[in-house]
Enzyme design. Structure first.
Site, PDB file in Angstrom:
ATOM      1  CE  LYS A  47      19.129   1.964 -24.924  1.00 61.14           C
ATOM      2  NZ  LYS A  47      19.745   3.144 -24.336  1.00 61.14           N
TER       3      LYS A  47
ATOM      4  NE  ARG B 276      24.503  -6.455 -19.328  1.00 59.12           N
ATOM      5  CZ  ARG B 276      25.214  -5.359 -19.090  1.00 59.12           C
ATOM      6  NH1 ARG B 276      25.261  -4.393 -19.971  1.00 59.12           N
ATOM      7  NH2 ARG B 276      25.885  -5.225 -17.993  1.00 59.12           N
TER       8      ARG B 276
ATOM      9  CG  ASP C 139      19.246   5.902 -21.552  1.00 60.24           C
ATOM     10  OD1 ASP C 139      19.446   4.684 -21.498  1.00 60.24           O
ATOM     11  OD2 ASP C 139      20.104   6.755 -21.307  1.00 60.24           O
TER      12      ASP C 139
ATOM     13  CG  PHE D 157      32.315  -5.399 -16.398  1.00 57.80           C
ATOM     14  CD1 PHE D 157      31.920  -5.838 -15.147  1.00 57.80           C
ATOM     15  CD2 PHE D 157      31.349  -5.158 -17.356  1.00 57.80           C
ATOM     16  CE1 PHE D 157      30.589  -6.014 -14.850  1.00 57.80           C
ATOM     17  CE2 PHE D 157      30.004  -5.332 -17.070  1.00 57.80           C
ATOM     18  CZ  PHE D 157      29.629  -5.765 -15.814  1.00 57.80           C
TER      19      PHE D 157
ATOM     20  CE  LYS E 205      34.381  -3.047  -9.768  1.00 54.29           C
ATOM     21  NZ  LYS E 205      34.886  -1.731 -10.127  1.00 54.29           N
TER      22      LYS E 205
ATOM     23  CG  ASN F  52      23.439   4.595 -25.078  1.00 54.00           C
ATOM     24  OD1 ASN F  52      23.241   5.798 -24.910  1.00 54.00           O
ATOM     25  ND2 ASN F  52      23.354   3.725 -24.103  1.00 54.00           N
ATOM     26  CG  ASP F  53      19.876   6.906 -25.021  1.00 50.87           C
ATOM     27  OD1 ASP F  53      19.691   5.696 -24.847  1.00 50.87           O
ATOM     28  OD2 ASP F  53      20.370   7.654 -24.176  1.00 50.87           O
TER      29      ASP F  53
ATOM     30  CB  THR G  26      18.528   0.584 -19.450  1.00 57.41           C
ATOM     31  OG1 THR G  26      19.826   0.766 -18.955  1.00 57.41           O
ATOM     32  CG2 THR G  26      17.916  -0.636 -18.826  1.00 57.41           C
ATOM     33  N   GLY G  27      20.847  -0.052 -21.425  1.00 60.75           N
ATOM     34  CA  GLY G  27      21.967  -0.940 -21.695  1.00 60.75           C
ATOM     35  C   GLY G  27      22.486  -1.565 -20.419  1.00 60.75           C
TER      36      GLY G  27
END
Lengths: 1298, 369
Positions: free
Chosen positions: A1005, A999, A420, A732, A756, A1028-1029, A875-876
């Site tokens: 994963k 992403r 990760d 976002f 931003k 998430n891992d 990775t996300g």
């Protein structure tokens, strides 16, 4: 979307509740099967919820009574145990028995009891931790004493009222009934459950919302109906029935889960719904998995071979016996004894019986003690890994945890690492580094120095005395505030001098209160120039405000600066709070107004004409609290105060002349207010970037002091507190890669959009270039700086703004409201709406935020890579960030080429893969051999994936890894993981030196890991820190969790938990290597040892008519493995070091040894078998010829053979042992002493016992014979002669070829 | 090491802090101890098999083994041994008729006489063995077929022998003493040795039958039930083994050598390791220092042929042998030592050559990579 589905859930639940209540009364029993009814324990004297589990937890497997049967039952799941018990029982059959039945049981009993004791110990540890948890305190309402009393957790019952204080851990699943928070909210941190550190809001049950006075359990008479306990953390359905008959729906927003921590809420009261094992946290807590290591799998194959060898030699001997019998025919020799029944056995029957007998005699070939020895060695290895000081992290006072006890050796065989990024490679601490505003770069040198200090502190703690002096004092250019800041940062430093580790420790404790707020992240040293400008600017604005001058007179540079900081402060979702007290939300409450639901309503209340007339709107109405719109919504785009805007627009006419400024009295003494707030404000951010920017802005006195759903309060120097009316927040999302807020600027009264976002996106959305020379220059310069930042590995964000005229806004708002109320394709419409708003932006500046790499990550990555490990980063995060970090941690090399796979469709992806494959082939394959050789020598990168299985698809030349990086994004990954493309994807990915998947979802994963693991047949290690891992960690052969910032979820799922990424290097390269090589050697030695011993007996069968006779006394036979030869191999298996730790760290390429299973290749088993057979031949035939045609008796002859075998076996181990410590010496001496002591005692103990050998005084007589010693000298030497010779030959050859 | 410098006060403060906020209180640091064992830094000797260590070892082994081997070989060669097969397989041999006609069921003994010549005189004590070949005394069921308690004089075992003795446990309703197959197959040939003097007179050579069994066997392991008093009465309720002519209490006239403590019996009960074996039968003691125990010349062996071996293709031998400190004549060990020593030496030389050859070619290539 989420809101919708939840709404339907609620209605469903309510509906179900209603119908259930109708049916309810009569079919109570029936209903209880589906739901749980909870009544308050205060209602009745006897316990009203008796049949629900109480809060006592018990994770132990056994009780005192159930231990023996249950443990035995579990042990018999292992096939080997069943086999050994079977053999022991076979001994009780008189026809085939070989040993005394009781004696034959001994080893099995011994093995079983060792395992049982181990299990017992583990269970005891679980018991102890249970007790500790069960005896934690909490406040429970006692109906006797009519107050809350301290009770142990285990005494909590379903239906109890619990009072929770800030920072307390929840003892059970509790329904929130009351909160001291004015909004009736309760904040919890769920880090222990899902690893998310940001605070979550939970609400008091609706019917208790209006309760203004303190909650009184005695007035509670409601009944709760809810679903049965389940393990879904994100679901809770039920309803509460009040005495009045009123029914309220309960949802997960009302439930506080066990294990969470109460934050920011002084006090909360709730009723226990689920307790103990029925809580969602406990239901989610699965025990450790049983994993089988690669080595063990390989070993099992060889155990299988042993079985075959056993069967072969038994059949051989059985046939031999049959023939031997047959040759005598009817003439029965005197020594061929009839069966006990006196019947004459036919040769065939005898052979069959003998086969069984021999299986008993030769059972040692299947090493009974192997399994238990391996377990013992693994436990010792785990212990030693635990104790390694190098794997201990001072800051968090944690060391490596081995959660899986049986796969230590897998650590030495890893081939792929899936990592990760955030929190694993990086600290997950976003640190503001530099910024550029209006085309001017503010390098923040002092800040950089400050950050450098953190790193140095860690390494040179002792020498940090000098650092205080090196810090330059800020000169008088700075205002008094900045001087203060410098002082502050200095005080931090002097603090560090006393012990940076202590400081860091405190920080880590503090960060448990609030996420992302370590001093490193918070204490930003401002750039003096910029700080000066900010001050200048705000004082000018202050001046202007006093003199009622229009703000537009401000120079554009200065206004850009102030806008920049305002954007940093408000363009986020950060919530302000103070950690130990509830928030001071002093505000008037207006009655709720119904939200705008229909477009008609909107049109009725809103007409553009009214907007144009108003130029100077009041912000008083910004105080309206629109709570209903705020409820738990995580909607993509929400306009919390759209409605209130409209209301305000209505009121505008009337309140035309009201004061311009916010009702909060402006505080002119900035310093004073600063002091007031300092230390109290904490920022709760969803992502660390946001927090970093807010802290950065605060360093410039532009601090966020409050955020309400419709209003943001910012404190500026000189200007005091300003309230920005928050019109919209466009959250976002990964496609837009930006977020915007629409606010009404209190000073200029313009409707302003602050955006931003990622630089790549924002740059495209800027106003067309021809707008002005200045803007052009700014864009050009900013782009320059952005490139610079990116090269430094900083996460870059661009800040832009846009001023909307009222007409524009009204126009957009109408569309937006339409979008919000649309039924079909709402998401898409909202997205379009956002796109419409975020155009023609004006660039303000850019920030560079550093997600600091953890210490030693680049070095670790480099070392692991030299060790031949392929490192993939999954990775996300977004692609740019991931690539930046990959560069920073030397995963990608600026020199090497990068393949980027971004495809929008399956076909495009296929095409892309095809292309890159061609590209790789064209570019590299022709000259691959040369390059590979070169790469090998220059970089120590072993380029061959030297695994026979991996060549299955490429049976041509060995597959090569090129100096190529692959970057793939989540969407493309989804296509690439499709069945049709996965092979191609793997082929491309495999030929790249590094692979970066951005992403990617947790599922992806794990799919990637699974794909690599299954297709390439390689050993995979997954390392990660967050929830998430988890799936990835579980799929991989070895899962490693980082016990870092993001809670325990990953750690719970992992096999090993590390405090830091860099420890992976020692864990794999040193401990992994050692564990692997130790165990591999030990297993081989075991096979050798047992084969050698059994072969002795086998040779003898040729001289005893294949009758299954053994010259070795049965006691020696049975205890040889268990006692006499057991200890030295355990010591060697635990402590032997083929290469020292320093060398292993220095030369990571030695790790390849384990990857290729060099220590234990399939042929090695056979080599060892051959060696064993040779040695046994020597050990058998030297005594055979020495005693040939003499008057020696069976067991007097067997005794020297046993002794010789023992010597040979121990000496063999001695040759195999690379490092001799005193423990090795001791164990060998002990073994030999033990053998002679036992033999002498045994041979002197009883003249009539131990039939049939009856070895009375045998050993004693042997020790008087010179022949015995002569044999002891020559036999081991002869047996072991080939080994050093062979090794020496190999060495010579090796040296020669090198 | 670094940690030692930071003060404990601070640490305490933190921990009380962390404890108060509700978590499980951690009282002391989990830092591992810095001991050599736990850090796996135990001082260790690393015997690396290099030319420097292996070569000398080979030479040393060679140099030690060869002299030992020569010594052993000489010793073994000095031992005099004479062996004669009297089975009677051959038509010409003296015992041919006995061997042919004899079986376990015969009631009368068959006598035969074998002549032989000793070429060399036998000095010192001479041990007389009988040797059997192809006799599997180590057969699994045979080895087990005995009752040690009974042989140790246990009265209860006498009347109720162990099950292991089956099918030689009971005979005609009476317990067999001694029970079991080993005892049942007791070697019962009687050997007598005469020196044939030049004038043709047969001079019987005195054969000592005491001291042929292990001392511990004779005195500890084997005991007559009820002491040595009146064995006939003690064995009254027992039956003799099926193959025996006489009951156990008639094995010898000497009460010290009768019953279970008869040394021939004890020697037989010690089952041989290999199918070809010898068992000590008698000892011929040296009479004077001047005369050899057995001078060279002609001898006559009188055999009472009781033991049939032809059915299983067995052989019977009589062996006369002197012994040395290392036992009987066996050149094997000496040869083995010499061979192994030579091999070591040879391998050492080979390695030396190889090592020398490669070492000069690649200097300083000790560490690969």
């Amino acid at each position: 979307m989420t809101r919708e589905s939840r709404d339907t859930e609620i209605t469903k639940a309510a509906g179900a509740g209603a119908t259930a209540a109708v049916r309810g009364r009569k079919k109570r029993k029936n209903k209880e099967n589906k739901t749980r009814t909870v009544r308050a324990n205060t209602l009745l004297n006897d316990h009203p919820n008796p049949h629900y589990a109480n809060n006592k937890i018990k994770t132990t497997k056994y009780t005192l009574l159930s231990f023996l049967p249950k443990n035995l039952f579990e042990q018999f799941h292992r096939f080997a145990n069943v086999y050994f018990v079977f053999i022991a029982l076979l001994n009780f059959v008189p026809v085939v028995n070989a040993f005394q039945p009781e004696l034959a049981l001994a080893p099995v009993v011994f093995i079983l009891s060792v395992t049982a004791i181990k299990d017992l110990w583990e269970d005891y540890r679980r018991h102890r931790s249970d007790t500790e948890i069960n005896h934690m305190d909490c406040l429970v309402y006692s109906s006797m004493e009519r107050r809350y009393v301290e009770k142990y957790w285990k005494e909590v019952q379903v239906g109890d009222f619990i009072r929770l204080r800030c920072n307390e851990i929840l003892p059970a699943d509790v329904l929130l009934l009351s909160s001291s928070d004015p909004d009736r909210l309760c904040h919890i941190e769920t880090a222990t459950l899902d690893g998310e550190t940001n605070l979550k809001q939970r609400q008091v049950v609706r019917s208790f919302l209006d309760l203004d006075c303190e909650f009184d359990p005695f007035k509670y008479h409601s009944v709760i109906e809810c679903e049965k306990p389940n393990n879904d953390l994100n679901r809770f359905r039920g309803y509460i029935v009040h005495r009045s008959g009123r029914r309220d729906v309960l949802c997960k927003e009302n439930l506080l889960l066990r294990g969470c921590t109460i934050r920011n809420t002084e006090e909360a009261v709730g009723i226990v719904i689920y307790a103990g094992h029925e809580t969602k946290a406990m239901l989610n807590n699965n025990g450790p998995r049983y994993k089988r290591s690669k080595l063990e799998r390989q070993m099992n194959v060889d155990v299988f071979w042993c079985v075959i060898i056993l069967l072969v030699i038994c059949s051989f001997a059985a046939v031999g016996h049959g023939l031997w019998m047959f040759q005598y025919g009817d003439k029965r020799p005197v020594f061929d004894v009839l069966s006990p029944q006196g019947t004459n056995l036919s040769p065939i029957m005898s052979a069959i019986y003998l086969f069984l007998t021999l299986i008993i005699v030769f059972q040692v070939l299947i090493p009974i003690s192997l399994f238990v020895s391996i377990e013992i060695v693994k436990i010792c290895q785990v212990y030693l890994i635990h104790q390694d000081m190098d794997l201990y992290d001072e800051e968090t006072d944690s060391h490596l945890q081995c959660r899986a006890l049986n796969i230590t050796e897998d650590l030495g065989q890893m081939q792929y690492i899936f990592s990760d990024k955030t929190g694993t490679l990086t600290e997950n601490k976003m640190v503001f580094r530099r910024c550029t505003v209006a085309g001017v770069e503010y390098s923040h040198d002092a800040n950089a120095r400050r950050l450098a200090m953190y790193q140095e502190m860690d390494s040179e703690e002792e020498e940090c005395m000098s650092h205080g002096g090196t810090l330059p004092r800020r000169e008088s250019v700075t205002s008094h505030q900045s001087a203060r800041v410098v002082l502050r940062s200095q005080s931090t430093k002097s603090h560090r001098r006393t012990g940076s580790r202590a400081e860091a420790k405190r920080a880590s404790i503090l960060s448990k209160h609030t996420a992302f707020s370590s001093p490193m992240e918070k204490d930003i040293t401002p750039d003096p120039q910029l700080l000066y400008k900010v001050n200048e600017c705000s004082s000018q604005m202050d001046f202007m405000r006093f003199h009622s001058q229009p703000m537009s007179q401000l120079s554009s540079d200065l206004s850009d600066i102030i806008d920049f900081f305002i954007a940093l402060t408000i363009c986020n979702t950060v919530v302000v709070s103070s950690p130990n007290q509830p928030r001071h939300k002093v505000r008037m409450r207006f009655e709720l107004k119904s939200p705008v639901k229909t477009i008609e309503d909107f049109i009725k209340r809103f007409t553009p004409s009214r907007l144009t007339s108003g130029s100077n709107s009041s912000s008083s109405s910004s105080l309206i609290t629109n709570r209903s719109s705020n409820k738990g919504c995580s909607s993509l785009l929400s306009s919390p105060s759209a409605e209130s805007t409209l209301t305000k627009l209505h009121e505008e006419q009337s309140s035309h002349l009201e004061p311009t400024f916010s009702p909060v009295p402006p505080c002119y003494d900035g310093k004073a207010s600063w002091n007031l707030e300092e230390g109290e404000l904490r920022y709760e951010a969803e992502s660390p970037d946001e927090a970093a920017l807010v802290y950065a802005a605060r360093a410039y006195k532009c601090s966020l002091v409050g955020r309400l759903p419709d209003q943001v309060t910012v404190e500026l120097p000189h200007l005091g507190k300003l309230s920005f009316e928050l019109l919209h927040t466009l959250g976002f999302d990964s496609t837009r890669k930006r977020m915007s807020v629409v606010v009404k600027h209190p000073l200029t009264d313009q409707i302003t959009v602050y955006t931003k976002g990622a630089d790549s996106v924002i740059m495209d959305l800027l106003k067309p270039l021809d707008t002005g020379k200045r803007q052009k220059k700014i864009i050009c310069r900013t782009q320059n700086y952005l490139n610079l930042y990116a090269a430094d590995g900083l996460r870059t964000l661009c800040i832009a703004k846009k001023i909307l005229s009222k007409e524009e806004y009204a126009c957009w708002l109408q569309c937006h409201l339409e979008a919000e109320t649309a039924i079909q394709g709402r998401e898409e419409l909202l997205f379009q709406s956002a796109l419409r708003l975020e155009t023609n932006l004006q660039l303000l500046g850019a920030t560079g935020v550093e997600d600091r790499l953890q210490d030693g990550v680049p070095e670790t990555v480099a070392a692991l890579r030299r060790a031949g490990l392929q490192i993939w980063v999954l990775t996300g995060d977004k692609q740019e960030t991931a690539v930046n970090i990959a560069y920073a941690c030397k995963l990608l090399d600026p020199e090497e080429e990068m393949l980027t796979l971004n495809a929008d469709s399956q076909e495009a992806c296929a095409l892309l893969l095809e292309e890159s494959l061609h590209y790789i082939q064209a570019k590299f394959l022709c000259s691959s051999a040369d390059q590979a050789a070169k790469a090998f020598h220059t970089n120590f990168v072993p380029c061959e994936i030297n695994s026979s299985s991996s060549l299955s698809s490429h049976n041509t030349s060995p597959f090569l890894v090129h100096r190529l990086g692959l970057v793939i994004d989540g969407r493309t990954l989804a296509y690439a993981l499709d069945k049709t493309l996965e092979d191609k994807f793997l082929e491309v990915a495999r030929s790249c030196r590094s692979v970066l998947c951005c992403r990617s979802t947790p599922l992806q994963k794990s799919m990637v890991v699974k794909l690599v693991r299954n297709k390439l047949k390689v050993m995979t290690l997954a390392i990660g820190d967050g929830a998430n891992d988890v799936s990835m960690i579980q799929v991989a052969d070895v899962g490693v969790g980082i016990s870092g910032q993001e809670g325990m979820q990953a750690v719970m799922a992992s096999d090993f938990a590390l405090p830091r990424f860099r420890y992976l290097q020692k864990l794999l390269l040193v401990h992994g290597h050692w564990c692997y090589s130790r165990l591999a050697n030990m297993i081989l030695y075991f096979f050798y040892k047992n084969a050698m011993f059994v072969a002795l007996l086998f040779w003898y069968q040729f001289y005893c008519g294949f009758s299954g006779s053994a010259m070795i006394d049965q006691w020696y036979l049975i205890f040889f493995n268990l006692m006499f030869s057991a200890f030295p191999q355990l010591v060697t298996g635990t402590l032997d070091k083929d290469v020292s730790a320093e060398t292993l760290q220095r030369l990571p390429q030695l790790y390849v040894n384990g990857q290729n299973s060099e220590e234990y290749k399939p042929y090695m088993f056979w080599m060892n078998m051959i060696d064993a057979f040779y040695q046994s031949l020597v050990c058998f035939f030297i005594p055979y010829f020495a005693y040939a045609d003499s008057d020696v008796d069976l067991f007097t002859w067997g005794t020297p053979i046993t002794t010789l075998a023992l010597f040979t076996i121990l000496l063999h181990l001695g040759i195999e042992t690379k490092t001799w410590t005193w423990m090795n010496w001791l164990s060998i001496i002990f073994s030999i002493t033990l053998f002679f002591t036992v033999a002498l005692c045994y041979n002197a103990s009883c003249p009539t016992c131990f039939s049939p050998s009856n070895p009375y005084w045998t050993m004693q007589r042997q020790l008087q014979e010179p022949l015995f010693y002569l044999l002891c000298l020559i036999t081991p030497v002869t047996a072991l002669l080939p080994r050093p010779f062979g090794v020496q030959m190999c060495n010579n050859y090796y040296n020669g070829t090198n | 090491m670094m940690a030692s410098s930071y003060n404990a006060k601070e640490e305490d403060g933190h921990h009380s802090g962390s404890a108060s906020h509700g978590g499980a209180a951690v009282v002391k640091s989990k830092k591992p101890d810095n001991t050599a064992f736990k850090q796996q830094r135990l001082p260790a000797w690393q015997p690396i098999l290099t030319a420097g260590t292996v070569l000398p070892a080979f030479f040393v082994i060679g140099l030690i083994f060869i002299p030992i081997g020569i010594g052993l070989y000489v010793t073994s060669n000095n031992i005099k041994e004479f062996e004669i097969d009297y089975t009677g397989v051959d038509m010409n041999s003296a015992c041919y008729s006995c061997a042919k006609n004899f079986s376990w069921n015969s009631t009368t003994s068959c006598l035969c006489t074998v002549d032989f010549t000793l070429e060399q005189p036998f000095e010192s004590n001479v041990f007389m063995y009988y040797g059997l070949s192809n006799f599997y005394q180590n057969h699994r069921r045979y080895v087990k077929s005995r009752d040690d308690s009974q042989l140790n004089g246990d009265m209860s075992a006498l009347t109720n022998p162990s099950k292991e003795c089956e099918p030689y446990r009971m005979s005609e309703g009476l317990p067999i003493a001694p029970c079991g197959a080993i005892a049942n197959s007791l070697f019962n040939d009687t050997l007598k040795l005469y020196y044939l003097e030049a004038n043709g007179t047969r001079n019987e050579i005195p054969l000592v039958k005491k001291g042929i069994a292990w001392w511990t066997d004779k005195h500890v392991k084997f005991r007559n039930p009820g002491g040595n008093a009146n064995l006939t009465a003690v064995f009254q309720a027992t039956s003799k083994p099926v193959n025996w002519r006489n009951p156990v209490y008639e094995l010898d006239q000497d009460p010290e050598n009768n019953g279970f403590i008869n040394e021939d019996f004890i020697v037989w009960m010690r089952t041989a390791a290999l199918p070809t074996f010898r068992k000590l039968y008698r000892i011929i003691q040296k009479k004077s220092s001047t005369m050899p125990t057995l001078p060279s010349g002609k001898y006559v062996l009188d055999i009472t042929y009781n033991y049939p071996v032809l059915s299983f293709d067995g052989r019977k031998r009589m062996i006369l042998s002197t012994i040395s400190w290392m036992g009987g004549k066996n050149p094997f060990l000496g040869i083995a030592y010499i061979t192994v020593g030579s091999i070591c030496f040879f391998l050492g030389v080979v390695l030396l050559i190889i090592h020398h050859k490669y070492d000069t070619r690649s200097t300083g290539a000790d560490i690969p990579n």
